[in-house]
Design a protein around this motif. Structure first.
Motif, PDB file in Angstrom:
ATOM      1  N   TRP A  20      -7.201  11.196   2.808  1.00  0.00           N
ATOM      2  CA  TRP A  20      -7.493   9.904   2.181  1.00  0.00           C
ATOM      3  C   TRP A  20      -8.662  10.091   1.221  1.00  0.00           C
ATOM      4  O   TRP A  20      -9.378  11.093   1.292  1.00  0.00           O
ATOM      5  N   ALA A  23       0.860  -1.183   0.000  1.00  0.00           N
ATOM      6  CA  ALA A  23       0.000   0.000   0.000  1.00  0.00           C
ATOM      7  C   ALA A  23       0.899   1.236   0.000  1.00  0.00           C
ATOM      8  O   ALA A  23       1.983   1.227   0.588  1.00  0.00           O
ATOM      9  N   GLY A  65      -2.900   5.811  -7.161  1.00  0.00           N
ATOM     10  CA  GLY A  65      -3.171   4.722  -6.229  1.00  0.00           C
ATOM     11  C   GLY A  65      -2.732   4.972  -4.799  1.00  0.00           C
ATOM     12  O   GLY A  65      -2.790   4.062  -3.965  1.00  0.00           O
ATOM     13  N   GLN A  86      -2.918   5.712  -1.013  1.00  0.00           N
ATOM     14  CA  GLN A  86      -4.061   5.421  -0.135  1.00  0.00           C
ATOM     15  C   GLN A  86      -4.246   6.404   1.008  1.00  0.00           C
ATOM     16  O   GLN A  86      -5.331   6.544   1.532  1.00  0.00           O
ATOM     17  N   GLU A 109     -12.256   8.690  -0.274  1.00  0.00           N
ATOM     18  CA  GLU A 109     -13.398   7.839   0.062  1.00  0.00           C
ATOM     19  C   GLU A 109     -14.518   8.203  -0.900  1.00  0.00           C
ATOM     20  O   GLU A 109     -14.794   9.399  -1.076  1.00  0.00           O
ATOM     21  N   TRP A 147      -6.545   5.458   8.649  1.00  0.00           N
ATOM     22  CA  TRP A 147      -6.346   4.764   7.373  1.00  0.00           C
ATOM     23  C   TRP A 147      -6.535   3.256   7.462  1.00  0.00           C
ATOM     24  O   TRP A 147      -7.043   2.643   6.541  1.00  0.00           O
ATOM     25  N   HIS A 148      -6.070   2.668   8.566  1.00  0.00           N
ATOM     26  CA  HIS A 148      -5.987   1.203   8.616  1.00  0.00           C
ATOM     27  C   HIS A 148      -7.012   0.576   9.555  1.00  0.00           C
ATOM     28  O   HIS A 148      -7.169  -0.637   9.565  1.00  0.00           O
ATOM     29  N   PHE A 163      -2.886  10.564  -5.418  1.00  0.00           N
ATOM     30  CA  PHE A 163      -4.085   9.720  -5.253  1.00  0.00           C
ATOM     31  C   PHE A 163      -4.510   9.091  -6.579  1.00  0.00           C
ATOM     32  O   PHE A 163      -4.974   7.950  -6.601  1.00  0.00           O
ATOM     33  N   TYR A 196       1.671   5.221   0.786  1.00  0.00           N
ATOM     34  CA  TYR A 196       1.374   6.392   1.624  1.00  0.00           C
ATOM     35  C   TYR A 196       2.502   7.407   1.464  1.00  0.00           C
ATOM     36  O   TYR A 196       3.565   7.086   0.939  1.00  0.00           O
TER      37      TYR A 196
END
Ligand code: ATR
Length: 273
Positions: A90, A3, A55, A57, A92, A250-251, A52, A5
């Motif tokens: 992030w 992932a 990809g 995150q 959404e 985020w997680h 973003f 960041y």
């Protein structure tokens, strides 16, 4: 694939965020790539969009871009609205979301790591820039008896005081106040190695002093506080805790922070010795 960041800032070369987020991810053997991005002054927005689109995150944002990150967001948390600044981004539902985890990070460090009691305490916040606006909303939820703000340029303190419904006191009037149990330095004075023009006698017995900055050595503010017998802390714990809040956002799980913070402190002591 890991992932992706990043942290955006200028300058960013010395940011500890990659180290912190990679250490958090390692607690669950999670693969994570976290890079530093230093866009040119006029390229922040396009750099975030590209990140973003490719990809990314989640992203952290630090100086001097937090207000611009806030302006970019379609959806913001309440604490980001209060801060008018965003340090956590992030995507959404195709929309850029923003949060501000600085205040939560400061509170978590003072209350959980340092075990400082804030309930019913008198707190003085020094500074009236973006850093202070970022933490005041959260600080006001901590159950203090009163939060008072002061600043070199008094008009800026008055402006923030009005926004957060607290009292602003001029530096040269602080000596007339009931002594404070906690003083938080949210100015950028420590960055320049400068001390604050705080009068003596404004600290209560067993006071705590927190500098939101951190460095290899105690800041002039911390030294000032130490000479008066206060317990002091720099802002390294706040850095780790605000990162933990971003990570949770985020997680969806909360990383452990105590061992990492200790490792970081030990590492900086080793660098000095
Ligand atoms: P930030 O986003 O880091 O808060 P800022 O908006 O430029 O940056 O605000 C910097 C803060 O540090 C201000 O409160 C500033 O005081 P002024 O409003 O009077 O400029 C404060 N500051 C910077 N250097 C200082 C110094 N040497 N002594 C006291 N306050 C200082």
């Amino acid at each position: 694939m890991s992932a992706k960041y990043a942290v955006f800032g200028q300058p960013i070369a010395h940011s500890k965020s990659p180290q912190i987020h990679e250490a958090f991810a390692a607690q669950r053997s999670q693969a994570l790539k976290y890079e530093r991005i230093a866009p040119n002054e006029d390229e922040f927005e396009s750099a975030v969009e590209a990140f973003f689109a490719e990809g990314g995150q989640g992203a952290n944002v630090t100086l001097p871009f937090k207000e611009r990150a806030y302006a970019m967001c379609k959806v913001r948390t309440e604490r980001a609205e209060q801060a008018q600044a965003v340090n956590t981004l992030w995507m959404e539902n195709g929309q850029l979301h923003g949060d501000n985890t600085d205040g939560a990070g400061l509170l978590a460090d003072m209350i959980r790591n340092l075990n400082w009691k804030l309930i019913n305490k008198r707190i003085l916040v020094v500074g009236a820039g973006g850093a202070v606006r970022g933490i005041l909303g959260c600080l006001l939820t901590a159950g203090a008896q009163e939060v008072v703000i002061t600043n070199r340029t008094f008009e800026r303190a008055e402006e923030l005081a009005q926004q957060f419904n607290i009292r602003a006191v001029a530096l040269d009037a602080l000596a007339e106040e009931t002594p404070f149990n906690i003083i938080i330095n949210g100015t950028s004075a420590s960055l320049a190695g400068e001390s604050l023009a705080l009068p003596l006698g404004i600290l209560a017995d067993s006071a705590y002093c927190y500098d939101m900055m951190y460095g290899e050595e105690p800041t002039p503010f911390m030294q000032w506080a130490q000479t008066q017998g206060a317990e002091v802390s720099d802002g390294l714990g706040m850095l780790v805790q605000q990162a933990a809040e971003s990570f949770y956002r985020w997680h969806g799980w909360r990383p452990a922070t105590v061992a990492l913070l200790k490792d970081m402190r030990d590492a900086s002591t080793e660098t000095l010795s």
